[in-house]
Every structure is written in C-alpha cells, then in structure tokens.
Design a protein around this motif. Sequence first.
Motif, PDB file in Angstrom:
ATOM      1  N   LEU A  65       0.859  -1.184   0.000  1.00 36.81           N
ATOM      2  CA  LEU A  65       0.000   0.000   0.000  1.00 36.81           C
ATOM      3  C   LEU A  65       0.895   1.232   0.000  1.00 36.81           C
ATOM      4  O   LEU A  65       1.890   1.288   0.710  1.00 36.81           O
ATOM      5  N   SER A  66       0.512   2.229  -0.813  1.00 34.30           N
ATOM      6  CA  SER A  66       1.257   3.474  -0.916  1.00 34.30           C
ATOM      7  C   SER A  66       0.272   4.630  -0.769  1.00 34.30           C
ATOM      8  O   SER A  66      -0.803   4.605  -1.344  1.00 34.30           O
ATOM      9  N   CYS A  67       0.651   5.634   0.017  1.00 32.98           N
ATOM     10  CA  CYS A  67      -0.228   6.787   0.197  1.00 32.98           C
ATOM     11  C   CYS A  67       0.604   8.011   0.565  1.00 32.98           C
ATOM     12  O   CYS A  67       1.500   7.915   1.415  1.00 32.98           O
ATOM     13  N   GLY A  68       0.310   9.131  -0.079  1.00 38.14           N
ATOM     14  CA  GLY A  68       0.974  10.371   0.287  1.00 38.14           C
ATOM     15  C   GLY A  68       0.532  10.817   1.666  1.00 38.14           C
ATOM     16  O   GLY A  68      -0.590  10.568   2.086  1.00 38.14           O
ATOM     17  N   ASN A  73       7.128  13.374   7.233  1.00 40.20           N
ATOM     18  CA  ASN A  73       8.570  13.232   7.302  1.00 40.20           C
ATOM     19  C   ASN A  73       9.203  14.234   8.266  1.00 40.20           C
ATOM     20  O   ASN A  73      10.398  14.389   8.305  1.00 40.20           O
ATOM     21  N   SER A  74       8.395  14.897   9.056  1.00 44.70           N
ATOM     22  CA  SER A  74       8.913  15.871  10.013  1.00 44.70           C
ATOM     23  C   SER A  74       9.054  15.231  11.391  1.00 44.70           C
ATOM     24  O   SER A  74       8.664  14.097  11.618  1.00 44.70           O
ATOM     25  N   ALA A 105       7.689   3.674   8.236  1.00 43.82           N
ATOM     26  CA  ALA A 105       6.990   3.322   7.005  1.00 43.82           C
ATOM     27  C   ALA A 105       7.077   4.408   5.935  1.00 43.82           C
ATOM     28  O   ALA A 105       6.568   4.234   4.845  1.00 43.82           O
ATOM     29  N   ILE A 106       7.755   5.522   6.242  1.00 46.60           N
ATOM     30  CA  ILE A 106       7.810   6.641   5.306  1.00 46.60           C
ATOM     31  C   ILE A 106       9.049   6.522   4.421  1.00 46.60           C
ATOM     32  O   ILE A 106      10.096   6.101   4.884  1.00 46.60           O
ATOM     33  N   ARG A 111       6.105   9.505   1.311  1.00 49.52           N
ATOM     34  CA  ARG A 111       4.980   8.589   1.089  1.00 49.52           C
ATOM     35  C   ARG A 111       5.038   7.447   2.095  1.00 49.52           C
ATOM     36  O   ARG A 111       6.099   6.926   2.388  1.00 49.52           O
ATOM     37  N   LEU A 112       3.868   7.066   2.593  1.00 53.87           N
ATOM     38  CA  LEU A 112       3.779   5.870   3.421  1.00 53.87           C
ATOM     39  C   LEU A 112       3.824   4.655   2.510  1.00 53.87           C
ATOM     40  O   LEU A 112       3.078   4.579   1.529  1.00 53.87           O
ATOM     41  N   LEU A 113       4.678   3.706   2.798  1.00 50.25           N
ATOM     42  CA  LEU A 113       4.766   2.450   2.056  1.00 50.25           C
ATOM     43  C   LEU A 113       4.607   1.321   3.057  1.00 50.25           C
ATOM     44  O   LEU A 113       5.452   1.143   3.934  1.00 50.25           O
ATOM     45  N   LEU A 114       3.507   0.580   2.949  1.00 46.78           N
ATOM     46  CA  LEU A 114       3.231  -0.497   3.897  1.00 46.78           C
ATOM     47  C   LEU A 114       3.084  -1.818   3.166  1.00 46.78           C
ATOM     48  O   LEU A 114       2.128  -1.996   2.398  1.00 46.78           O
TER      49      LEU A 114
END
Length: 175
Positions: A65-68, A73-74, A105-106, A111-114
């Motif tokens: 799964l990928s989601c912006g 990222n802070s 996961a970032i 982007r989150l990559l799970l």
Amino acid sequence: VNVSSFHDWSVDDLLGTFDNPEISDAASVPWGGIWGHVELIKRPLAGWLKDDMFVRAPTPEDTVLSCGCRGCNSTAAQNWHAHLTVSAVGANPTVAMQTVAVTSAIDSSGRLLLPVQFDQSAKIKLWSPRATNLYVAYLCLTGSDGKTLSCRSTRFGIRQIEIVGNRFFLNREPL
C-alpha cells in the motif's frame, strides 16, 4: 476546498449537472462546479493522508500500500502510527490488520509504504473478469495522543499477469 463534479449515476442518469430537460441540447457543453452536498473540513497543515492511496498487488505476498502523507517526514510524526485494515468486499472478514510507526513506514519522498501482511489463515482469492474478488484497504493515521488525524480507503484486487513465450496468462490461466 476539494470540489469534484463527477457524474453520479445514482442521482441522475442523464448528466448530473442540470435538471432542466429543455436545455438538454447543451449536453455537449462541459459543465462543472458544485452540484450536490458540500462538506468543509478543517485539517492541520501536517498529519493527513492524501487522495493518492494505491495498492500494488501483483501477488498476495508482494502486496504494498502506498499513500501520500502531508508532514509525515517531520519530527512531528515521531509518535504517529498508521493503522491498516484489509477486508474482503461483501463478506467483510478481516484478512490483514497491522499498526506501524509512521517514521518506519515513510520513504524519502514522504509517502507511506506499507507491505500488506495477510493473515496466514486468510484464503486470499485472486481477481479475474469471471471472479471479481475485491478487497478494501482502510488506512488511518493517529497522532501522538492517539486521536485520528486522517483516514483513507481504497478498493483493490490481486491478480497475477505473466507472459510465457508469446502468450499472456492471468492467474496462471491463458488469456
């Protein structure tokens, strides 16, 4: 403000942007704007999932799964968590559930990559035109206080496409 004027067949089977049959000759005109209900939501500058959620599912083992994610990222995201639930459409059994720290996961682009880790007991069914087995991924982002910051969902299917010689195969069956 996010505005869309996609045609909603459940509301209007003609065009969805006008209700006067006398102007039906204007159907070739591109209509737009706000039609229907409008909802305004105040969101913080950081900590919300974007509309670009996508599931890449070539096989159950390689489903990702990928989601912006805005602001993930802070340093604010250090105690945030991403909660992912995957269920089969229709029958509603949960086939995957996991929680991960956002910082783990970032990726470098924010982007989150799970990787989706399906339950061992789940019988994952592949999608085909004859067997349209679909799943729903539901992703929620929670802040350090445990409150939900943002949620998104998307529907997807898992299928395997191969080219062997000069033939195409879908789920190991020739097309």
